[in-house]
Design a protein around this motif. Structure first.
Motif, PDB file in Angstrom:
ATOM      1  N   ALA A 153       6.632   9.573  24.615  1.00 37.62           N
ATOM      2  CA  ALA A 153       6.133   8.786  23.513  1.00 37.62           C
ATOM      3  C   ALA A 153       4.554   8.429  23.509  1.00 37.62           C
ATOM      4  O   ALA A 153       3.840   8.304  22.765  1.00 37.62           O
ATOM      5  CB  ALA A 153       6.765   7.231  23.472  1.00 37.62           C
ATOM      6  N   ASP A 154       4.234   8.568  25.022  1.00 38.00           N
ATOM      7  CA  ASP A 154       2.712   8.096  25.291  1.00 38.00           C
ATOM      8  C   ASP A 154       2.011   9.563  24.831  1.00 38.00           C
ATOM      9  O   ASP A 154       0.877   9.403  24.282  1.00 38.00           O
ATOM     10  CB  ASP A 154       2.552   8.030  26.964  1.00 38.00           C
ATOM     11  N   SER A 155       2.523  10.570  25.143  1.00 37.50           N
ATOM     12  CA  SER A 155       1.869  11.835  24.738  1.00 37.50           C
ATOM     13  C   SER A 155       1.926  12.030  23.182  1.00 37.50           C
ATOM     14  O   SER A 155       0.705  12.563  22.878  1.00 37.50           O
ATOM     15  CB  SER A 155       2.802  12.984  25.399  1.00 37.50           C
ATOM     16  N   ALA A 214       1.479   9.757  21.237  1.00 34.69           N
ATOM     17  CA  ALA A 214       0.607   8.827  20.700  1.00 34.69           C
ATOM     18  C   ALA A 214      -0.872   9.000  21.097  1.00 34.69           C
ATOM     19  O   ALA A 214      -1.601   7.890  20.805  1.00 34.69           O
ATOM     20  CB  ALA A 214       1.115   7.459  20.948  1.00 34.69           C
ATOM     21  N   THR A 215      -0.871  10.075  21.643  1.00 36.69           N
ATOM     22  CA  THR A 215      -2.259  10.300  22.294  1.00 36.69           C
ATOM     23  C   THR A 215      -2.964  11.398  21.400  1.00 36.69           C
ATOM     24  O   THR A 215      -2.563  12.246  20.936  1.00 36.69           O
ATOM     25  CB  THR A 215      -2.239  10.834  23.623  1.00 36.69           C
ATOM     26  N   ILE A 216      -4.255  10.967  20.865  1.00 32.10           N
ATOM     27  CA  ILE A 216      -4.906  11.572  19.923  1.00 32.10           C
ATOM     28  C   ILE A 216      -5.962  12.558  20.534  1.00 32.10           C
ATOM     29  O   ILE A 216      -6.833  12.014  21.436  1.00 32.10           O
ATOM     30  CB  ILE A 216      -5.826  10.683  18.985  1.00 32.10           C
ATOM     31  N   THR A 222     -11.050  14.987  22.729  1.00 27.37           N
ATOM     32  CA  THR A 222     -11.258  14.545  21.219  1.00 27.37           C
ATOM     33  C   THR A 222     -12.434  13.860  21.215  1.00 27.37           C
ATOM     34  O   THR A 222     -13.205  14.018  20.042  1.00 27.37           O
ATOM     35  CB  THR A 222     -10.009  13.682  20.930  1.00 27.37           C
ATOM     36  N   LYS A 228      -3.769   2.619  16.064  1.00 28.30           N
ATOM     37  CA  LYS A 228      -2.363   2.596  16.405  1.00 28.30           C
ATOM     38  C   LYS A 228      -2.023   3.730  17.367  1.00 28.30           C
ATOM     39  O   LYS A 228      -1.080   4.075  17.525  1.00 28.30           O
ATOM     40  CB  LYS A 228      -1.664   3.131  15.055  1.00 28.30           C
ATOM     41  N   ALA A 229      -3.496   4.497  17.818  1.00 29.49           N
ATOM     42  CA  ALA A 229      -2.969   5.449  18.906  1.00 29.49           C
ATOM     43  C   ALA A 229      -2.870   4.738  20.224  1.00 29.49           C
ATOM     44  O   ALA A 229      -3.588   3.815  20.401  1.00 29.49           O
ATOM     45  CB  ALA A 229      -4.226   6.522  19.144  1.00 29.49           C
ATOM     46  N   ARG A 230      -2.094   5.253  21.233  1.00 31.33           N
ATOM     47  CA  ARG A 230      -2.231   4.674  22.459  1.00 31.33           C
ATOM     48  C   ARG A 230      -3.400   5.342  23.371  1.00 31.33           C
ATOM     49  O   ARG A 230      -3.481   4.374  24.437  1.00 31.33           O
ATOM     50  CB  ARG A 230      -0.836   5.053  23.113  1.00 31.33           C
ATOM     51  N   ALA A 231      -3.901   6.289  23.068  1.00 33.41           N
ATOM     52  CA  ALA A 231      -4.897   6.888  23.996  1.00 33.41           C
ATOM     53  C   ALA A 231      -5.617   7.811  23.202  1.00 33.41           C
ATOM     54  O   ALA A 231      -5.163   8.421  22.288  1.00 33.41           O
ATOM     55  CB  ALA A 231      -4.101   7.412  25.300  1.00 33.41           C
ATOM     56  N   ILE A 232      -6.730   8.192  23.874  1.00 25.92           N
ATOM     57  CA  ILE A 232      -7.314   9.287  23.317  1.00 25.92           C
ATOM     58  C   ILE A 232      -8.151  10.158  24.294  1.00 25.92           C
ATOM     59  O   ILE A 232      -8.438   9.801  25.289  1.00 25.92           O
ATOM     60  CB  ILE A 232      -8.961   8.791  22.599  1.00 25.92           C
ATOM     61  N   ARG A 233      -7.747  11.398  24.108  1.00 31.31           N
ATOM     62  CA  ARG A 233      -8.351  12.653  24.949  1.00 31.31           C
ATOM     63  C   ARG A 233      -9.741  12.729  24.824  1.00 31.31           C
ATOM     64  O   ARG A 233     -10.479  12.519  24.090  1.00 31.31           O
ATOM     65  CB  ARG A 233      -7.662  13.859  24.405  1.00 31.31           C
ATOM     66  N   ASN A 247      -3.452  12.123  12.277  1.00 28.00           N
ATOM     67  CA  ASN A 247      -3.889  11.982  13.753  1.00 28.00           C
ATOM     68  C   ASN A 247      -5.079  10.924  13.485  1.00 28.00           C
ATOM     69  O   ASN A 247      -5.361  10.214  14.574  1.00 28.00           O
ATOM     70  CB  ASN A 247      -4.026  12.900  14.576  1.00 28.00           C
TER      71      ASN A 247
END
Lengths: 214, 71
Positions: free
Chosen positions: A208-210, A212-214, B50, B42-47, B34
């Protein structure tokens, strides 16, 4: 035009095999019901006679005379010993209670197996429909493991009690005992399924974390 | 409910650069869905990859895109 990559559904063969197996089991059960309705027998229901394996208890080993008789009957070579063969005792005209006990000494394991098979089919269908790594799927897998573990134990207890009561209704001899047998492989398998379910539950949150990672 | 106080200020930077979200999505090769998730917080994390591509296209610093809203 570029050829579209073929999407492989890894669960499709499993779904087909499990479904086919479940259909065969249900068909056999239905045939059994039809057989009983038309005067036949299935799983002890409708049997004209009720038979059980009678086991010797440790305190009632066969005597030297019994061994000598068996040696003569089987024409055994020198040095070859006879272990107590299984004794089958039968009631030619069983009562309703005896027939019920006979069924209860066979059917519970089958019911657990069939229930587990249908649940496995549901798990595969759920995974195909949604995602391989979801908390819901992990919980269903863990539940299936518990069902198998507790179901096998409960079935073994019911079969042991039914077997013992049936034998007691057929003979008052002390050597007639109920036989307790539980599938060790099944218990280990169930424990493995519970473990996989727990591991997947943690993997699902990572997924789920993965996702929701952009 | 969100468990953090980081606010994404992508829309403000986009407005200053006069660029739309769709255009940015095409230029940094990320789906509009995305990017929209990122913009709306709403994103939990950003690479980092990115973030790098966004900063390259918008000519900004990561700090321009993220703001900490204190308690």
């Amino acid at each position: 035009m570029a050829k579209k990559p073929k999407v492989v559904d890894a669960l499709s063969p499993l779904d087909a095999i499990t479904s086919a197996f479940a259909i065969v089991m249900i068909a056999l059960m239905s045939l059994g019901v039809v057989a009983v309705v038309f005067g036949g027998s299935s799983m002890g229901i409708g049997e004209e006679s009720v038979c059980v394996d009678a086991n010797f208890s440790s305190g009632d080993e066969p005597t030297a005379d019994d061994r000598a008789l068996a040696r003569e009957a089987f024409d055994l070579e020198k040095g070859v010993t006879v272990q107590q063969p299984d004794t089958v005792i039968c009631q030619a005209d069983p009562s309703l209670a005896q027939s019920t006990l006979d069924t209860l000494s066979i059917a519970p394991s089958f019911v657990v197996f069939l229930g587990f098979l249908l649940l496995t089919r549901r798990i595969i269908r759920h995974a195909r429909r949604t995602s391989l790594f979801s908390a819901a799927l992990a919980q269903i897998i863990e539940r299936a493991g518990w069902l198998l573990l507790l179901g096998l134990l409960a079935a073994a207890v019911v079969e042991f009690l039914a077997d013992g009561l049936l034998k007691a209704s057929m003979s008052s001899m002390s050597w007639v005992n109920g036989s307790f047998s539980v599938s060790v492989a099944g218990i280990i398998g169930a424990y493995g399924i519970i473990t996989v379910g727990r591991v997947m539950l943690h993997a699902a949150s990572l997924q789920a974390d993965s996702d929701a990672t952009i | 409910m969100s468990d953090h106080r980081i606010r994404i200020t992508l829309d403000e930077v986009l407005e200053r650069r006069g660029m739309t979200l769709t255009e940015l999505a095409v230029r940094i090769d990320i789906s509009l869905v995305n990017l929209s998730i990122l913009k709306t917080g709403k994103a939990r994390a950003i690479r980092f990859s990115t973030l790098t591509r966004i900063c390259e296209v918008l000519d900004c610093q990561p700090g321009d895109l993220l703001t900490y809203d204190g308690p």
